[in-house]
Write a protein that holds these residues in place. Structure first.
Motif, PDB file in Angstrom:
ATOM      1  N   CYS A   1      -2.126  11.949   2.489  1.00  0.00           N
ATOM      2  CA  CYS A   1      -2.198  11.272   1.196  1.00  0.00           C
ATOM      3  C   CYS A   1      -2.404  12.324   0.111  1.00  0.00           C
ATOM      4  N   LEU A   2      -1.375  12.545  -0.678  1.00  0.00           N
ATOM      5  CA  LEU A   2      -1.458  13.532  -1.744  1.00  0.00           C
ATOM      6  C   LEU A   2      -1.523  12.869  -3.113  1.00  0.00           C
ATOM      7  N   GLY A   3      -1.679  11.570  -3.138  1.00  0.00           N
ATOM      8  CA  GLY A   3      -1.688  10.845  -4.398  1.00  0.00           C
ATOM      9  C   GLY A   3      -2.996  10.125  -4.610  1.00  0.00           C
ATOM     10  N   ILE A   4      -2.928   9.084  -5.363  1.00  0.00           N
ATOM     11  CA  ILE A   4      -4.082   8.272  -5.727  1.00  0.00           C
ATOM     12  C   ILE A   4      -4.381   7.295  -4.584  1.00  0.00           C
ATOM     13  N   ASP A   5      -5.669   7.103  -4.263  1.00  0.00           N
ATOM     14  CA  ASP A   5      -6.049   6.180  -3.190  1.00  0.00           C
ATOM     15  C   ASP A   5      -5.611   4.744  -3.469  1.00  0.00           C
ATOM     16  N   TYR A   6      -5.834   4.297  -4.693  1.00  0.00           N
ATOM     17  CA  TYR A   6      -5.418   2.945  -5.048  1.00  0.00           C
ATOM     18  C   TYR A   6      -5.212   2.840  -6.556  1.00  0.00           C
ATOM     19  N   ILE A   7      -4.435   1.838  -6.927  1.00  0.00           N
ATOM     20  CA  ILE A   7      -4.252   1.477  -8.332  1.00  0.00           C
ATOM     21  C   ILE A   7      -4.522  -0.016  -8.410  1.00  0.00           C
TER      22      ILE A   7
ATOM     23  N   THR B   1       7.169  -9.550   2.743  1.00  0.00           N
ATOM     24  CA  THR B   1       8.547  -9.971   2.984  1.00  0.00           C
ATOM     25  C   THR B   1       9.554  -8.855   2.750  1.00  0.00           C
ATOM     26  N   PHE B   2       9.462  -8.175   1.623  1.00  0.00           N
ATOM     27  CA  PHE B   2      10.474  -7.184   1.272  1.00  0.00           C
ATOM     28  C   PHE B   2      10.236  -5.819   1.910  1.00  0.00           C
ATOM     29  N   PHE B   3       8.976  -5.466   2.193  1.00  0.00           N
ATOM     30  CA  PHE B   3       8.665  -4.120   2.672  1.00  0.00           C
ATOM     31  C   PHE B   3       7.912  -4.094   3.999  1.00  0.00           C
ATOM     32  N   ASP B   4       7.645  -5.264   4.563  1.00  0.00           N
ATOM     33  CA  ASP B   4       6.875  -5.333   5.806  1.00  0.00           C
ATOM     34  C   ASP B   4       5.538  -4.605   5.653  1.00  0.00           C
ATOM     35  N   ALA B   5       4.992  -4.656   4.439  1.00  0.00           N
ATOM     36  CA  ALA B   5       3.726  -3.973   4.143  1.00  0.00           C
ATOM     37  C   ALA B   5       2.550  -4.851   4.537  1.00  0.00           C
ATOM     38  N   PRO B   6       1.536  -4.272   5.159  1.00  0.00           N
ATOM     39  CA  PRO B   6       0.322  -5.043   5.430  1.00  0.00           C
ATOM     40  C   PRO B   6      -0.299  -5.466   4.100  1.00  0.00           C
TER      41      PRO B   6
ATOM     42  N   ASN C   1      -9.509 -13.600  -7.142  1.00  0.00           N
ATOM     43  CA  ASN C   1      -8.660 -13.276  -6.000  1.00  0.00           C
ATOM     44  C   ASN C   1      -8.024 -11.920  -6.229  1.00  0.00           C
ATOM     45  N   LEU C   2      -7.841 -11.193  -5.132  1.00  0.00           N
ATOM     46  CA  LEU C   2      -7.322  -9.842  -5.198  1.00  0.00           C
ATOM     47  C   LEU C   2      -6.347  -9.642  -4.040  1.00  0.00           C
ATOM     48  N   ALA C   3      -5.080  -9.333  -4.368  1.00  0.00           N
ATOM     49  CA  ALA C   3      -4.113  -8.986  -3.325  1.00  0.00           C
ATOM     50  C   ALA C   3      -4.276  -7.501  -3.045  1.00  0.00           C
ATOM     51  N   VAL C   4      -4.373  -7.149  -1.762  1.00  0.00           N
ATOM     52  CA  VAL C   4      -4.508  -5.760  -1.348  1.00  0.00           C
ATOM     53  C   VAL C   4      -3.272  -5.446  -0.499  1.00  0.00           C
ATOM     54  N   VAL C   5      -2.447  -4.521  -0.999  1.00  0.00           N
ATOM     55  CA  VAL C   5      -1.213  -4.143  -0.319  1.00  0.00           C
ATOM     56  C   VAL C   5      -1.375  -2.710   0.174  1.00  0.00           C
ATOM     57  N   ALA C   6      -1.203  -2.509   1.467  1.00  0.00           N
ATOM     58  CA  ALA C   6      -1.456  -1.204   2.088  1.00  0.00           C
ATOM     59  C   ALA C   6      -0.171  -0.391   2.222  1.00  0.00           C
ATOM     60  N   PHE C   7      -0.313   0.920   2.003  1.00  0.00           N
ATOM     61  CA  PHE C   7       0.779   1.869   2.230  1.00  0.00           C
ATOM     62  C   PHE C   7       0.207   3.066   2.965  1.00  0.00           C
ATOM     63  N   GLY C   8       1.026   3.728   3.763  1.00  0.00           N
ATOM     64  CA  GLY C   8       0.547   4.860   4.554  1.00  0.00           C
ATOM     65  C   GLY C   8      -0.127   4.347   5.813  1.00  0.00           C
ATOM     66  N   LYS C   9      -0.872   5.228   6.452  1.00  0.00           N
ATOM     67  CA  LYS C   9      -1.561   4.861   7.683  1.00  0.00           C
ATOM     68  C   LYS C   9      -2.702   3.888   7.397  1.00  0.00           C
ATOM     69  N   VAL C  10      -2.915   2.977   8.334  1.00  0.00           N
ATOM     70  CA  VAL C  10      -4.030   2.043   8.259  1.00  0.00           C
ATOM     71  C   VAL C  10      -4.947   2.381   9.436  1.00  0.00           C
TER      72      VAL C  10
ATOM     73  N   GLY D   1      -9.013  -1.069   9.123  1.00  0.00           N
ATOM     74  CA  GLY D   1      -8.114  -1.787   8.227  1.00  0.00           C
ATOM     75  C   GLY D   1      -7.950  -1.135   6.861  1.00  0.00           C
ATOM     76  N   ARG D   2      -8.499   0.076   6.686  1.00  0.00           N
ATOM     77  CA  ARG D   2      -8.365   0.765   5.404  1.00  0.00           C
ATOM     78  C   ARG D   2      -7.112   1.625   5.438  1.00  0.00           C
ATOM     79  N   SER D   3      -6.304   1.509   4.391  1.00  0.00           N
ATOM     80  CA  SER D   3      -5.073   2.288   4.326  1.00  0.00           C
ATOM     81  C   SER D   3      -5.280   3.536   3.481  1.00  0.00           C
ATOM     82  N   GLU D   4      -4.354   4.479   3.651  1.00  0.00           N
ATOM     83  CA  GLU D   4      -4.416   5.710   2.859  1.00  0.00           C
ATOM     84  C   GLU D   4      -4.241   5.422   1.369  1.00  0.00           C
ATOM     85  N   GLN D   5      -3.352   4.498   1.074  1.00  0.00           N
ATOM     86  CA  GLN D   5      -3.116   4.130  -0.320  1.00  0.00           C
ATOM     87  C   GLN D   5      -2.933   2.623  -0.401  1.00  0.00           C
ATOM     88  N   SER D   6      -3.371   2.051  -1.536  1.00  0.00           N
ATOM     89  CA  SER D   6      -3.259   0.609  -1.720  1.00  0.00           C
ATOM     90  C   SER D   6      -2.893   0.272  -3.150  1.00  0.00           C
TER      91      SER D   6
END
Length: 191
Positions: free
Chosen positions: A21-27, A50-55, A65-74, A78-83
């Motif tokens: 992870c060379l970027g920001i942890d989350y936005i 649906t479009f990206f098969d993202a957790p 309510n807060l949608a949490v979309v994971a990218f990178g390793k989880v 259940g914590r992802s590298e970026q969200s």
């Protein structure tokens, strides 16, 4: 997920056995509640699944309510590298509701996301977005990508509207630059 594991291909090509992870942890984005039922976060989570098969999941932290979309390793917890976080907010001001997620000025603010672990995963994401009518061209940039073939050639594509997959209504507007892990700017290529 129908995606095949291409990790060994990445190791062979780039010499790294895991993503760094060379970027920001989350936005965190504040998204207007567009329905009286307060399900904007759920619809956004479903969009990325649906479009990206993202957790993706939806939580309520006691505020909203807060949608949490994971990218990178989880990891195992259940914590992802970026969200990407999308927090529902009530917007009373009609002007703010109309501009909260609008970039009519064309500032070029956008996020860049590397999809999958190989070109096949990227092709699936591009196909999903083409079929969903999502691809978009930001005229500030050289790439003009409106087909899967063009996405594969450029190793990237753009879209800006996060939509309700059942109605097609725009939930939030945020320019996304979706890149293949074979894109020349992929961090694994710059080692």
């Amino acid at each position: 997920s129908d995606s095949k594991d291409c990790s060994s291909e990445l190791v062979e090509r780039y010499g790294a056995d895991e993503s760094e992870c060379l970027g920001i942890d989350y936005i965190e984005f504040f998204v207007p509640v567009v329905d009286a039922d307060g399900t904007t976060a759920e619809k956004i989570a479903k969009f990325y699944q649906t479009f990206f098969d993202a957790p993706a999941s939806v939580v309520n932290d006691g505020t909203s309510n807060l949608a949490v979309v994971a990218f990178g390793k989880v990891d195992d917890n259940g914590r992802s590298e970026q969200s990407l976080l999308f927090r529902e907010v009530e917007v009373e001001d009609a002007i703010m509701k109309g501009t909260a997620s609008n970039d009519d000025l064309g500032t070029g603010h956008h996020i860049s996301i590397y999809v999958g672990s190989c070109e096949d995963d990227f092709e699936v994401a591009a196909s999903n977005c083409v079929e969903g009518g999502l691809l978009w061209v930001n005229r500030q940039f050289k790439d003009v990508v409106l087909t899967v073939e063009e996405a594969l050639e450029e190793k990237q594509f753009r879209f800006k509207d996060i939509v309700d997959i059942e109605t097609g209504d725009v939930l939030y507007t945020l320019e996304h630059e979706i890149r293949s892990v074979t894109h020349p700017l992929f961090p694994g290529l710059r080692r």
